[in-house]
Enzyme design. Structure first.
Site, PDB file in Angstrom:
ATOM      1  N   CYS A  12     -16.823  -9.156   6.772  1.00  0.00           N
ATOM      2  CA  CYS A  12     -17.796 -10.141   7.276  1.00  0.00           C
ATOM      3  C   CYS A  12     -17.408 -10.652   8.676  1.00  0.00           C
ATOM      4  O   CYS A  12     -16.379 -11.309   8.839  1.00  0.00           O
ATOM      5  CB  CYS A  12     -17.884 -11.306   6.300  1.00  0.00           C
ATOM      6  SG  CYS A  12     -18.980 -12.609   6.907  1.00  0.00           S
ATOM      7  N   VAL A  52     -19.946 -16.184   2.399  1.00  0.00           N
ATOM      8  CA  VAL A  52     -18.687 -16.439   3.098  1.00  0.00           C
ATOM      9  C   VAL A  52     -19.042 -16.485   4.586  1.00  0.00           C
ATOM     10  O   VAL A  52     -20.047 -15.884   4.990  1.00  0.00           O
ATOM     11  CB  VAL A  52     -17.636 -15.341   2.826  1.00  0.00           C
ATOM     12  CG1 VAL A  52     -17.216 -15.363   1.380  1.00  0.00           C
ATOM     13  CG2 VAL A  52     -18.102 -13.954   3.242  1.00  0.00           C
ATOM     14  N   GLU A  64     -20.793 -22.202   6.902  1.00  0.00           N
ATOM     15  CA  GLU A  64     -21.423 -21.763   8.163  1.00  0.00           C
ATOM     16  C   GLU A  64     -20.324 -21.618   9.231  1.00  0.00           C
ATOM     17  O   GLU A  64     -19.736 -22.614   9.671  1.00  0.00           O
ATOM     18  CB  GLU A  64     -22.502 -22.734   8.664  1.00  0.00           C
ATOM     19  CG  GLU A  64     -23.838 -22.600   7.955  1.00  0.00           C
ATOM     20  CD  GLU A  64     -24.520 -21.258   8.218  1.00  0.00           C
ATOM     21  OE1 GLU A  64     -24.373 -20.721   9.317  1.00  0.00           O
ATOM     22  OE2 GLU A  64     -25.164 -20.743   7.298  1.00  0.00           O
ATOM     23  N   SER A  65     -20.105 -20.374   9.663  1.00  0.00           N
ATOM     24  CA  SER A  65     -18.961 -20.083  10.549  1.00  0.00           C
ATOM     25  C   SER A  65     -18.904 -20.964  11.800  1.00  0.00           C
ATOM     26  O   SER A  65     -17.829 -21.462  12.165  1.00  0.00           O
ATOM     27  CB  SER A  65     -18.976 -18.603  10.943  1.00  0.00           C
ATOM     28  OG  SER A  65     -20.196 -18.262  11.570  1.00  0.00           O
TER      29      SER A  65
END
Ligand SMILES: N[C@@H](CCC(=O)N[C@@H](CS)C(=O)NCC(=O)O)C(=O)O
Length: 221
Positions: A12, A52, A64-65
Site C-alpha cells: 500500500c 490501511v 488517512e495517510s
C-alpha cells in the site's frame, strides 16, 4: 505510554507514506500487517474505514495517510517535516493536495482501469501531471528534495507512488519520460534516504502484488 501501533501492508503506497514518516522521525512503534485480500473482522473494530494505514497511539486512533502524517508532525515535532514559515507550510500542503486530488488518482487509475479504451486519456492526463511536477521541481533545483534542501512530508507523500512505477511500466507500458530530469534527480536523492533503503520493496514484489487487480480477479475498492 504504550508504543504506537501501526497497521499497514507493504504493497500500500498510502501506508508507505506513514512508514517513511515514522522512520524519518525515528518514532518507536509496533507494526501490524493487514491482509488486504482478507481483512480480519477485528480490524474493522478499530478502523472506521477498514483501510490501511491506521495508527493507534494509546487511545488515539488516526487514519488517512495525509492526516496521520500531519498528526505525527504535530505530536513528534523533534524532527520537523514541514517548513517553518506559514506560507511555505501552505505551499507544502498544496503539493500534498495536488498529489491526493490529481496525480495519485490518475497514477493509480491507469493501473486499476480495466477498460483499455480509457487508458490513452489517462496517459495524457498523467503526462501533463508529470510535466507540471517536473516544472515545480525545477523551481527548487538543485533540491535535492521537493521543497529544496530539507526533506518534507511532500517528498514522503509522493515517493511511494514513484516506487510503484515498475507496475505502470510492466502492465501499462507507461514510463516516466527521461526528459523530466528534475523528477529523476529527485528520485535518485530519495533512493539514498536511509528510510527508503530500509523499507523499499523490489520491482517484482509490486508487479506480483498488483497482478490480481490488473487481471480483474480482485475488484479494487
Ligand atoms: N485515502 C486513504 C487511502 C487508503 C487506501 O486506499 N488503502 C487501501 C490499500 S492501498 C486499503 O486499505 N484498501 C482496503 C480495501 O480495499 O478493502 C489514505 O490516504 O490513507
Amino acid at each position: 505510554m504504550n508504543k504506537l501501533q501501526f497497521y499497514s501492508n507493504d504493497v500500500c503506497p498510502f501506508a508507505y507514506r506513514v512508514r517513511l514518516t515514522l522512520a524519518e522521525k525515528a518514532i518507536a512503534h509496533e507494526s501490524h500487517t493487514i491482509d488486504l485480500l482478507n481483512i480480519p473482522d477485528w480490524y474493522y473494530k478499530i478502523s472506521p474505514t477498514g483501510n490501511v494505514p491506521l495508527i493507534k497511539n494509546d487511545d488515539d486512533i488516526v487514519w488517512e495517510s495525509t492526516i496521520i502524517n500531519e498528526y505525527l508532525e504535530d505530536a513528534y515535532p523533534t524532527v520537523p517535516l514541514l517548513p517553518e514559515s506559514p506560507v511555505e507550510r501552505a505551499h507544502a500542503r498544496i503539493w500534498i493536495d495536488y498529489c491526493n486530488t490529481t496525480f495519485q488518482p490518475n497514477y493509480c487509475g491507469l493501473v486499476f482501469e480495466l477498460d483499455e479504451s480509457k487508458h490513452e486519456d489517462i496517459r495524457t492526463i498523467l503526462h501533463d501531471s508529470l510535466k507540471y511536477i517536473d516544472e515545480g521541481l525545477a523551481k527548487t533545483a538543485p533540491g535535492p528534495y521537493w521543497l529544496g534542501e530539507q526533506l518534507s512530508l511532500v517528498d514522503l507523500t509522493y515517493y511511494p507512488f514513484f516506487e510503484h512505477a515498475p507496475v505502470l511500466s510492466h502492465y501499462r507500458q507507461f514510463d516516466i519520460p527521461a526528459e523530466h530530469k528534475h523528477i529523476h534527480r529527485w528520485l535518485a536523492a530519495m533512493r539514498e534516504r536511509p528510510s527508503v533503503k530500509a523499507n523499499q520493496c523490489d520491482d517484482e514484489f509490486y508487479i506480483e502484488a498488483y497482478k490480481p487487480f490488473v487481471e480483474g480477479d480482485v475488484e479494487h475498492a
